[in-house]
Motif scaffolding. Structure first.
Motif, PDB file in Angstrom:
ATOM      1  N   MET A 141       0.804  -1.224   0.000  1.00  0.00           N
ATOM      2  CA  MET A 141       0.000   0.000   0.000  1.00  0.00           C
ATOM      3  C   MET A 141       0.839   1.277   0.000  1.00  0.00           C
ATOM      4  O   MET A 141       0.389   2.319  -0.468  1.00  0.00           O
ATOM      5  N   PHE A 142       2.055   1.213   0.512  1.00  0.00           N
ATOM      6  CA  PHE A 142       2.919   2.388   0.448  1.00  0.00           C
ATOM      7  C   PHE A 142       3.264   2.742  -0.997  1.00  0.00           C
ATOM      8  O   PHE A 142       3.561   3.897  -1.307  1.00  0.00           O
ATOM      9  N   ASN A 143       3.215   1.766  -1.897  1.00  0.00           N
ATOM     10  CA  ASN A 143       3.440   2.044  -3.319  1.00  0.00           C
ATOM     11  C   ASN A 143       2.324   2.896  -3.909  1.00  0.00           C
ATOM     12  O   ASN A 143       2.486   3.496  -4.986  1.00  0.00           O
ATOM     13  N   LEU A 144       1.192   2.932  -3.216  1.00  0.00           N
ATOM     14  CA  LEU A 144       0.040   3.713  -3.674  1.00  0.00           C
ATOM     15  C   LEU A 144      -0.139   4.978  -2.839  1.00  0.00           C
ATOM     16  O   LEU A 144      -1.231   5.559  -2.800  1.00  0.00           O
ATOM     17  N   GLY A 145       0.916   5.395  -2.151  1.00  0.00           N
ATOM     18  CA  GLY A 145       0.878   6.651  -1.410  1.00  0.00           C
ATOM     19  C   GLY A 145       0.254   6.568  -0.040  1.00  0.00           C
ATOM     20  O   GLY A 145       0.083   7.588   0.633  1.00  0.00           O
ATOM     21  N   TRP A 146      -0.073   5.361   0.412  1.00  0.00           N
ATOM     22  CA  TRP A 146      -0.697   5.197   1.725  1.00  0.00           C
ATOM     23  C   TRP A 146       0.302   5.451   2.837  1.00  0.00           C
ATOM     24  O   TRP A 146       1.496   5.182   2.695  1.00  0.00           O
ATOM     25  N   PHE A 153       0.749   6.124  15.797  1.00  0.00           N
ATOM     26  CA  PHE A 153       1.687   5.026  15.534  1.00  0.00           C
ATOM     27  C   PHE A 153       2.348   4.579  16.833  1.00  0.00           C
ATOM     28  O   PHE A 153       3.053   5.338  17.487  1.00  0.00           O
ATOM     29  N   TYR A 154       2.108   3.334  17.210  1.00  0.00           N
ATOM     30  CA  TYR A 154       2.715   2.728  18.395  1.00  0.00           C
ATOM     31  C   TYR A 154       3.446   1.468  17.961  1.00  0.00           C
ATOM     32  O   TYR A 154       2.900   0.667  17.191  1.00  0.00           O
ATOM     33  N   CYS A 155       4.677   1.302  18.433  1.00  0.00           N
ATOM     34  CA  CYS A 155       5.423   0.110  18.044  1.00  0.00           C
ATOM     35  C   CYS A 155       6.262  -0.399  19.200  1.00  0.00           C
ATOM     36  O   CYS A 155       6.520   0.319  20.178  1.00  0.00           O
ATOM     37  N   LYS A 156       6.672  -1.644  19.087  1.00  0.00           N
ATOM     38  CA  LYS A 156       7.523  -2.237  20.104  1.00  0.00           C
ATOM     39  C   LYS A 156       8.873  -1.523  20.137  1.00  0.00           C
ATOM     40  O   LYS A 156       9.431  -1.171  19.094  1.00  0.00           O
ATOM     41  N   LEU A 157       9.385  -1.322  21.334  1.00  0.00           N
ATOM     42  CA  LEU A 157      10.684  -0.660  21.495  1.00  0.00           C
ATOM     43  C   LEU A 157      11.778  -1.410  20.754  1.00  0.00           C
ATOM     44  O   LEU A 157      12.730  -0.799  20.242  1.00  0.00           O
ATOM     45  N   ARG A 181      10.212   2.567   6.628  1.00  0.00           N
ATOM     46  CA  ARG A 181      11.306   1.645   6.930  1.00  0.00           C
ATOM     47  C   ARG A 181      10.828   0.442   7.742  1.00  0.00           C
ATOM     48  O   ARG A 181      11.181  -0.700   7.460  1.00  0.00           O
ATOM     49  N   PHE A 182      10.022   0.701   8.754  1.00  0.00           N
ATOM     50  CA  PHE A 182       9.563  -0.373   9.624  1.00  0.00           C
ATOM     51  C   PHE A 182       8.546  -1.280   8.925  1.00  0.00           C
ATOM     52  O   PHE A 182       8.622  -2.504   9.029  1.00  0.00           O
ATOM     53  N   ILE A 183       7.561  -0.671   8.239  1.00  0.00           N
ATOM     54  CA  ILE A 183       6.435  -1.439   7.702  1.00  0.00           C
ATOM     55  C   ILE A 183       6.709  -1.941   6.285  1.00  0.00           C
ATOM     56  O   ILE A 183       6.573  -3.132   5.991  1.00  0.00           O
ATOM     57  N   HIS A 184       7.086  -1.036   5.388  1.00  0.00           N
ATOM     58  CA  HIS A 184       7.248  -1.395   3.973  1.00  0.00           C
ATOM     59  C   HIS A 184       8.551  -2.143   3.718  1.00  0.00           C
ATOM     60  O   HIS A 184       8.545  -3.183   3.047  1.00  0.00           O
ATOM     61  N   LEU A 185       9.655  -1.632   4.262  1.00  0.00           N
ATOM     62  CA  LEU A 185      10.962  -2.224   3.977  1.00  0.00           C
ATOM     63  C   LEU A 185      11.243  -3.434   4.861  1.00  0.00           C
ATOM     64  O   LEU A 185      11.626  -4.499   4.370  1.00  0.00           O
ATOM     65  N   ARG A 186      11.045  -3.278   6.175  1.00  0.00           N
ATOM     66  CA  ARG A 186      11.376  -4.352   7.114  1.00  0.00           C
ATOM     67  C   ARG A 186      10.224  -5.323   7.367  1.00  0.00           C
ATOM     68  O   ARG A 186      10.414  -6.358   7.994  1.00  0.00           O
ATOM     69  N   ASP A 220       9.443  13.650   1.137  1.00  0.00           N
ATOM     70  CA  ASP A 220       8.651  12.434   0.983  1.00  0.00           C
ATOM     71  C   ASP A 220       9.215  11.573  -0.142  1.00  0.00           C
ATOM     72  O   ASP A 220       9.360  10.351   0.002  1.00  0.00           O
ATOM     73  N   MET A 221       9.525  12.215  -1.257  1.00  0.00           N
ATOM     74  CA  MET A 221      10.073  11.495  -2.405  1.00  0.00           C
ATOM     75  C   MET A 221      11.410  10.849  -2.045  1.00  0.00           C
ATOM     76  O   MET A 221      11.684   9.691  -2.384  1.00  0.00           O
ATOM     77  N   LYS A 222      12.228  11.578  -1.324  1.00  0.00           N
ATOM     78  CA  LYS A 222      13.521  11.067  -0.878  1.00  0.00           C
ATOM     79  C   LYS A 222      13.336   9.828  -0.008  1.00  0.00           C
ATOM     80  O   LYS A 222      14.055   8.829  -0.150  1.00  0.00           O
ATOM     81  N   ALA A 223      12.349   9.870   0.894  1.00  0.00           N
ATOM     82  CA  ALA A 223      12.068   8.733   1.760  1.00  0.00           C
ATOM     83  C   ALA A 223      11.591   7.528   0.961  1.00  0.00           C
ATOM     84  O   ALA A 223      11.938   6.382   1.271  1.00  0.00           O
ATOM     85  N   MET A 224      10.791   7.782  -0.075  1.00  0.00           N
ATOM     86  CA  MET A 224      10.291   6.697  -0.914  1.00  0.00           C
ATOM     87  C   MET A 224      11.431   5.987  -1.634  1.00  0.00           C
ATOM     88  O   MET A 224      11.506   4.753  -1.654  1.00  0.00           O
ATOM     89  N   TYR A 225      12.324   6.769  -2.242  1.00  0.00           N
ATOM     90  CA  TYR A 225      13.461   6.170  -2.949  1.00  0.00           C
ATOM     91  C   TYR A 225      14.340   5.386  -1.987  1.00  0.00           C
ATOM     92  O   TYR A 225      14.834   4.303  -2.309  1.00  0.00           O
ATOM     93  N   LYS A 226      14.523   5.906  -0.788  1.00  0.00           N
ATOM     94  CA  LYS A 226      15.391   5.269   0.203  1.00  0.00           C
ATOM     95  C   LYS A 226      14.861   3.905   0.630  1.00  0.00           C
ATOM     96  O   LYS A 226      15.640   2.981   0.897  1.00  0.00           O
ATOM     97  N   ASN A 227      13.546   3.760   0.671  1.00  0.00           N
ATOM     98  CA  ASN A 227      12.946   2.559   1.246  1.00  0.00           C
ATOM     99  C   ASN A 227      12.216   1.676   0.244  1.00  0.00           C
ATOM    100  O   ASN A 227      11.351   0.877   0.613  1.00  0.00           O
ATOM    101  N   GLY A 228      12.563   1.810  -1.026  1.00  0.00           N
ATOM    102  CA  GLY A 228      12.119   0.852  -2.019  1.00  0.00           C
ATOM    103  C   GLY A 228      10.688   0.959  -2.477  1.00  0.00           C
ATOM    104  O   GLY A 228      10.109  -0.024  -2.955  1.00  0.00           O
TER     105      GLY A 228
END
Length: 248
Positions: A141-146, A153-157, A181-186, A220-228
């Protein structure tokens, strides 16, 4: 059963008009296992005095200059000892008194790494301006701008310890980059809690003016390129269009 410890981090700077409401929304939560951390950037207004009023209900307070809100968040993450970490900025507050109970229960029942929910953007008079309803996440879904609303946003330490903190290389898009990075890449596991948990007053640092918005698009664009992200220009267009429906 182990009761999850939730670390709430509030970063602030010269926030005398909003910090008390923020603090009260944390300390009035019914959930008992809360670690509250406030990172103040060395405020010169009444903020430190307001924080001091609640010192017995705040576990850690740091007041010193920083390199911006994400540097301050990283300081809070370094101090955190909870199972789960969430950010509550000085302009934001919990929508009701059992938000953290609901978040803890969702983590426990769904055995997930990350939880996100919905939020309302409020006008200065308290009326709702925009409604951010994320919907359930499915891979790609991140590929569609989501993206999910970062204040929810809450995540495990352990994710911060393993995958890193907020990168200061992405300016005001650092929260977007981290979630990418956490959701889409990892591919950390994610659960959508379908309810409004945060009320957020408009006027964030990334939305103040035309130049600010233009810079955010670049970051935002920079972050997208960085994380695939696939086809970042298309994803960015979808991301912009998705904001329109928040007004309806």
């Amino acid at each position: 059963m182990h009761e999850l410890k939730i670390s709430i981090i509030t970063v602030c700077y010269n926030a005398e008009s909003t910090i008390e409401r923020c603090i009260q929304s944390v300390i009035t939560q019914y959930y008992s296992n809360i670690e509250y951390i406030i990172i103040d950037g060395g405020s010169s207004d009444a903020t430190p005095g307001i924080i001091d009023k609640y010192k017995d209900q705040i576990q850690r307070v740091v007041s010193e200059p920083d390199k911006g809100i994400y540097d301050a968040m990283n300081k809070g993450i370094a101090l955190a000892t909870g199972d789960v970490v969430g950010m509550l900025n000085a302009d934001d507050f919990f929508a009701y008194e059992t938000v953290l109970s609901d978040i803890a229960l969702a983590f426990t029942q769904n055995n997930t790494d990350i939880i996100y929910a919905d939020l309302n953007y409020l006008r200065p008079n308290g009326n709702i301006l925009r409604k951010w309803r994320s919907g359930a996440y499915t891979p790609g879904m991140f590929n569609l701008g989501w993206m999910p609303p970062h204040p929810t946003f809450y995540c495990k330490l352990t994710l911060y310890r393993e995958y890193g903190d907020y990168s200061l290389d992405f300016g005001t898009a650092a929260d977007y980059e981290l979630m990418l990075r956490f959701i889409h890449l990892r591919k950390a596991s994610v659960f959508y809690l379908e309810r409004v948990v945060i009320n957020m007053f408009i006027g964030g640092v990334s939305n103040n003016n035309y130049r600010g918005r233009t810079k955010v698009l670049f970051l935002d664009m920079k972050a997208m390129y960085k994380n695939g992200v696939r086809f970042p220009p298309i994803a960015l267009l979808y991301k912009l269009l998705s904001k329109l429906k928040q007004f309806f």
